[in-house]
Design an enzyme around this catalytic site. Structure first.
Site, mmCIF file in Angstrom:
data_model
loop_
_atom_site.group_PDB
_atom_site.id
_atom_site.type_symbol
_atom_site.label_atom_id
_atom_site.label_comp_id
_atom_site.label_asym_id
_atom_site.label_seq_id
_atom_site.Cartn_x
_atom_site.Cartn_y
_atom_site.Cartn_z
ATOM 1 N N ARG A 1 0.793 -1.261 -0.091
ATOM 2 C CA ARG A 1 -0.055 -0.068 -0.018
ATOM 3 C C ARG A 1 0.930 1.140 -0.090
ATOM 4 N NH1 ARG A 1 -3.639 -3.586 -0.336
ATOM 5 N NH2 ARG A 1 -4.817 -4.437 1.265
ATOM 6 N N GLU B 1 -13.292 -14.755 9.394
ATOM 7 C CA GLU B 1 -13.160 -13.977 8.074
ATOM 8 C C GLU B 1 -13.019 -15.037 6.910
ATOM 9 O OE1 GLU B 1 -10.221 -10.868 8.061
ATOM 10 O OE2 GLU B 1 -10.959 -10.346 5.832
ATOM 11 N N LYS C 1 -16.734 -12.061 9.830
ATOM 12 C CA LYS C 1 -16.407 -11.045 8.745
ATOM 13 C C LYS C 1 -16.337 -11.616 7.651
ATOM 14 C CE LYS C 1 -12.645 -7.847 8.077
ATOM 15 N NZ LYS C 1 -11.596 -7.006 8.838
ATOM 16 N N SER D 1 -14.262 -5.069 3.038
ATOM 17 C CA SER D 1 -14.511 -4.183 1.747
ATOM 18 C C SER D 1 -14.017 -4.743 0.366
ATOM 19 C CB SER D 1 -14.266 -2.806 2.080
ATOM 20 O OG SER D 1 -12.847 -2.607 2.235
ATOM 21 N N GLY D 2 -12.987 -5.513 0.850
ATOM 22 C CA GLY D 2 -12.632 -6.434 -0.108
ATOM 23 C C GLY D 2 -12.057 -5.684 -1.500
ATOM 24 N N GLY D 3 -12.014 -4.489 -1.684
ATOM 25 C CA GLY D 3 -11.137 -3.707 -2.838
ATOM 26 C C GLY D 3 -12.169 -3.095 -3.430
ATOM 27 N N ARG E 1 -9.376 -0.910 3.712
ATOM 28 C CA ARG E 1 -9.212 -0.285 2.530
ATOM 29 C C ARG E 1 -10.353 0.978 2.366
ATOM 30 N NH1 ARG E 1 -7.850 -4.938 -1.518
ATOM 31 N NH2 ARG E 1 -9.110 -5.918 0.324
#
Ligand code: 5MM
Length: 340
Positions: free
Chosen positions: A33, A177, A219, A261-263, A294
């Site tokens: 990142r 998750e 999650k 959120s996964g992108g 993210r």
């Protein structure tokens, strides 16, 4: 293990429509990142970034708990104050990512299994002594030609359940998750099918391993078309498919669902979470919240860029996203909030 204590911690993480901030990127992920916005990939830059996040004024108004990684839980502010004290003083709860990453699953090309069970009991006890009250483990499921296989789903589900059981033994709430990735050109219907299959396997294994459902949090991914699928869906269609999938596979004893959120873009993640809470609030058996990384951090990272002079602007952006997502938990988020 005290069932009451576990359930109380899970409820505290869900209280007042707040969410859990995932800031548990492993060193390689955090470096990736940083590289994308030109920040040096050093221990000090990661420490400074995490200090910027944790000292955001008012963050605790929208964030109940933060997930740290092993490096961060041992770090301090520049003035020497341990991050764990900063978190406690702000009224937030500290959690820890305890998986050690995903590797290729043998005999299953293109699929992965998450590591970290070896020595987990001892690590959990150490983190609990340090003050962490919850933990997180992420399993990764990929959709592609011929995958996911039952072998991959079952292996990851069993490891998630073993992790959850060990967490509860140590008095910590497991955040479970299982992430079905959005990479690929699969349809939303395929994502719904496999997300449901994965969740059924996970809850079956948690039953087998004696996991207390009232003392855990799920999650999952939202049910989405693949990133490169030609048939993208509206916000309401995603909300409907996600809730339908969860209603069919998540027991009512689970107190809360905290989406990753996964992108997704930050604003889409908020809008989709909002749609679920706005349109389905009455019949849902669990609370529907967020544990984004993210979708909360990225706008702040884009402003911060490793420069202390940008701290206030970055903290403002972080607070804004956290607060938009808190509104989405109430079904009160709307696009005009982005303009202000
Ligand atoms: C899916 O990743 C989790 C949620 O983040 P997003 O909202 O960005 O999807 C996140 O908690 C993730 O598990 C951590 O960033 C740790 O990831 P790595 O792969 O570095 O362990």
């Amino acid at each position: 293990m005290s069932p009451r204590k576990l359930a109380d911690t899970a409820r505290a993480l869900l209280a007042n429509d707040k969410g859990v901030l995932a800031m548990d990127e492993s060193i390689p992920t955090c470096n990736k990142r940083f590289a994308s916005v030109g920040i040096p990939q050093t221990t000090e830059a990661r420490r400074a970034y995490r200090e910027m996040i944790l000292t955001t004024p008012g963050l605790a108004a929208s964030i109940s708990g933060v997930i740290l990684c092993d490096e961060t839980i041992r770090q301090q502010k520049k003035d020497g104050t341990p991050f764990l004290n900063v978190i406690a003083d702000a009224g937030m709860i500290a959690g820890i990512k305890v998986d050690t990453g995903a590797v290729d699953l043998s005999a299953h090309p293109g699929e992965r299994i998450t590591k970290g069970l070896d020595g987990l009991r001892e690590r959990l006890n150490e983190y609990a002594r340090m003050g962490a009250r919850f933990a997180k483990w992420r399993a990764v499921i990929t959709i592609g030609p011929g995958i996911p296989t039952r072998g991959c789903i079952e292996a990851n589900a069993q490891d998630l359940a073993r992790y959850a059981s060990l967490c509860q033994e140590a008095g910590m709430v497991p955040i479970v998750e299982p992430e079905v990735l959005m990479n690929g050109d699969h349809t939303m219907e395929r994502c719904q099918e496999f997300t449901g299959e994965v969740l059924h396997a996970v809850f079956h294994q948690m039953f087998e391993q004696g996991v207390l459902l009232e003392g855990m949090l799920l999650k999952p991914n939202m049910v989405l078309p693949g990133l490169t699928c030609s048939k993208q869906k509206s916000i309401d269609e995603v909300g409907h498919a996600t809730v339908q999938c969860l209603l069919r596979s998540v027991p009512a004893a689970v107190p809360g669902i905290l989406f990753l959120s996964g992108g997704q873009t930050a604003t889409l993640a908020s809008a989709r979470l909002n749609a679920m809470n706005q349109k389905f609030s009455a019949p849902l058996p669990w609370e529907v919240g967020f544990s984004f990384a993210r979708a909360i951090q990225q706008p702040a990272l884009d402003i911060w860029r490793g420069d202390e002079a940008n701290t206030i602007g970055a903290q403002h952006a972080l607070n804004h996203r956290a607060s938009c997502n808190r509104s989405a938990r109430r079904g009160e988020y709307n696009a005009s909030m982005e303009k202000s």
